[in-house]
Design an enzyme around this catalytic site. Sequence first.
Site, PDB file in Angstrom:
ATOM      1  N   ARG A  61       0.650  -1.195  -0.110  1.00  0.00           N
ATOM      2  CA  ARG A  61       0.235   0.036   0.050  1.00  0.00           C
ATOM      3  C   ARG A  61       0.569   1.001  -0.778  1.00  0.00           C
ATOM      4  NH1 ARG A  61      -2.110   2.009   4.561  1.00  0.00           N
ATOM      5  NH2 ARG A  61      -2.508  -0.170   5.409  1.00  0.00           N
ATOM      6  N   TYR A 114     -16.027  13.792 -17.663  1.00  0.00           N
ATOM      7  CA  TYR A 114     -17.003  11.997 -17.745  1.00  0.00           C
ATOM      8  C   TYR A 114     -17.891  11.888 -16.638  1.00  0.00           C
ATOM      9  CZ  TYR A 114     -16.358   6.861 -16.810  1.00  0.00           C
ATOM     10  OH  TYR A 114     -16.320   5.943 -15.856  1.00  0.00           O
ATOM     11  N   ASP A 189      -7.646  16.233 -16.776  1.00  0.00           N
ATOM     12  CA  ASP A 189      -8.338  14.907 -17.227  1.00  0.00           C
ATOM     13  C   ASP A 189      -7.494  14.595 -18.502  1.00  0.00           C
ATOM     14  OD1 ASP A 189      -9.176  12.066 -17.933  1.00  0.00           O
ATOM     15  OD2 ASP A 189     -11.018  12.639 -16.659  1.00  0.00           O
ATOM     16  N   LYS A 214      -8.702   3.110 -20.170  1.00  0.00           N
ATOM     17  CA  LYS A 214      -8.890   3.027 -21.394  1.00  0.00           C
ATOM     18  C   LYS A 214      -7.262   2.658 -22.175  1.00  0.00           C
ATOM     19  CE  LYS A 214     -12.653   4.321 -19.585  1.00  0.00           C
ATOM     20  NZ  LYS A 214     -12.610   5.796 -19.299  1.00  0.00           N
TER      21      LYS A 214
HETATM   22  C1  LIG Z   1     -13.160   6.180 -17.496  1.00  0.00           C
HETATM   23  C2  LIG Z   1     -13.145   7.798 -17.558  1.00  0.00           C
HETATM   24  C3  LIG Z   1     -12.466   8.198 -15.945  1.00  0.00           C
HETATM   25  C4  LIG Z   1     -12.893   7.142 -15.011  1.00  0.00           C
HETATM   26  O1  LIG Z   1     -12.205   6.399 -14.711  1.00  0.00           O
HETATM   27  P1  LIG Z   1     -12.350   5.071 -14.367  1.00  0.00           P
HETATM   28  O2  LIG Z   1     -10.602   3.838 -14.273  1.00  0.00           O
HETATM   29  O3  LIG Z   1     -13.245   4.262 -15.364  1.00  0.00           O
HETATM   30  O4  LIG Z   1     -12.466   4.449 -12.658  1.00  0.00           O
HETATM   31  C5  LIG Z   1     -12.375   9.390 -15.797  1.00  0.00           C
HETATM   32  N1  LIG Z   1     -11.980  10.300 -16.771  1.00  0.00           N
HETATM   33  C6  LIG Z   1     -12.705   9.838 -18.081  1.00  0.00           C
HETATM   34  C7  LIG Z   1     -12.308  11.331 -18.813  1.00  0.00           C
HETATM   35  C8  LIG Z   1     -12.546   8.735 -18.560  1.00  0.00           C
HETATM   36  O5  LIG Z   1     -12.597   8.206 -20.236  1.00  0.00           O
END
Ligand SMILES: *Cc1c(COP(=O)(O)O)cnc(C)c1O
Length: 399
Positions: A61, A114, A189, A214
Amino acid sequence: MAIRRPNYSRKTEIVHGTDRGRSEAGDLVPPIHMTSAFEFKNADHGAALFAGEKDGYIYTRIANPTVGRMEAKIARLEKCAAAVATGSGMAAIAAVALTLAKPGDNFVASTTLYGGTFNLFTQRLRNFGIEARLVPPEKANSRQAITSRIDARTRFLFMETPANPTLDIIDIAVWADAARTHNAACIVDNTFATPYLQNPATLGADIVVHSATKYIGGHADVIGGVITGSREMMSRIREEYLHSFGPVMSPFNAWLFLRGLKTLAIRMEKHCENARQVADWLQSQRVVRKVYYPGLATHPNHQVAKTQMRAFGGMLAFEVKGGIQAGKTIMDKVRLCRLAVSLGDCETLIQHPASMTHSTYSRSERLEAGINDGLIRLSVGIENPVDIESDLEGAFKQI
Ligand SMILES: *Cc1c(COP(=O)(O)O)cnc(C)c1O
């Protein structure tokens, strides 16, 4: 042991990573350190590690060598000093928000986000006494609109660009400059662009977050997140948030991300090429009312995209004539495109934001964010684009 190497190009670095140190056995691929704790050599060694007098591992952790490799690779690709991996993209965003803001504080964010981020910002953080001040998409590039929402308790500015699902483009430098002037952190992001296409830190952002789930993973088989920024900020997030709240990345998942990352450059090039071709083709289709893709000259912020991105990415959206019903027909009639949320995978994914990913928005919030009832989002995969087009064409005929 890290070996000093010349600076290779980005593509080479994506394949080879930053650390070519030889392991004991000489593994070509880094081993998975699947262990909860690390054994101390003796009592003094354990005490020295706890006191921070010696470098080494204590407990997964706190730090793990496989996770550390993944963090180092992302930090390098994002041109940041350090990174912190998390169990998901949402964990990364929550970690940043809850480290920077305390009850009574506020932050400024673009409205088109998101769905999970929107929910965290407008519902969950409110329970902690942290207020979201949203900037609607038509004002997202107005410095005045941003600064008018900032006060002495504004801790950070947060945006997504390209934004989900409308592919809005926000000028990162404008937000970074507003943040710097007001002593707030600028957070981007960068999930849609990936570090291969855009490096927000070079445009002034302080912290970059990713859903590694992603494009970084790229194969639809693992969930994870990552935060990058200054060494000082990353230590703070690690110590104040990760150690106590615990949303760390599994070493096995870190290994999968390192595996996925090797092909990031060639995958992204193919995603970009295919998305461009499909976007052009969609524009020529009678049933399509509008195509949203930052690479199209008709995109309202095409010029900004051109200056801050190396290419325009693999995500696009479109609206069909016939509203929600026509959209549903398309999703039920495609055969190659997979009906699923998530994005950035090798296979093309199709989904309907209003009923799926953005159902966390009320209808009026959603329309304000520019997400119409009939909008369809496509995560363009790396297949032969002709097959993607004929699949969509077959579905269009059924409307
Ligand atoms: C999928 C996504 C998230 C969240 O991510 P997780 O891995 O599903 O928790 C945040 N921002 C964007 C732009 C995303 O596509």
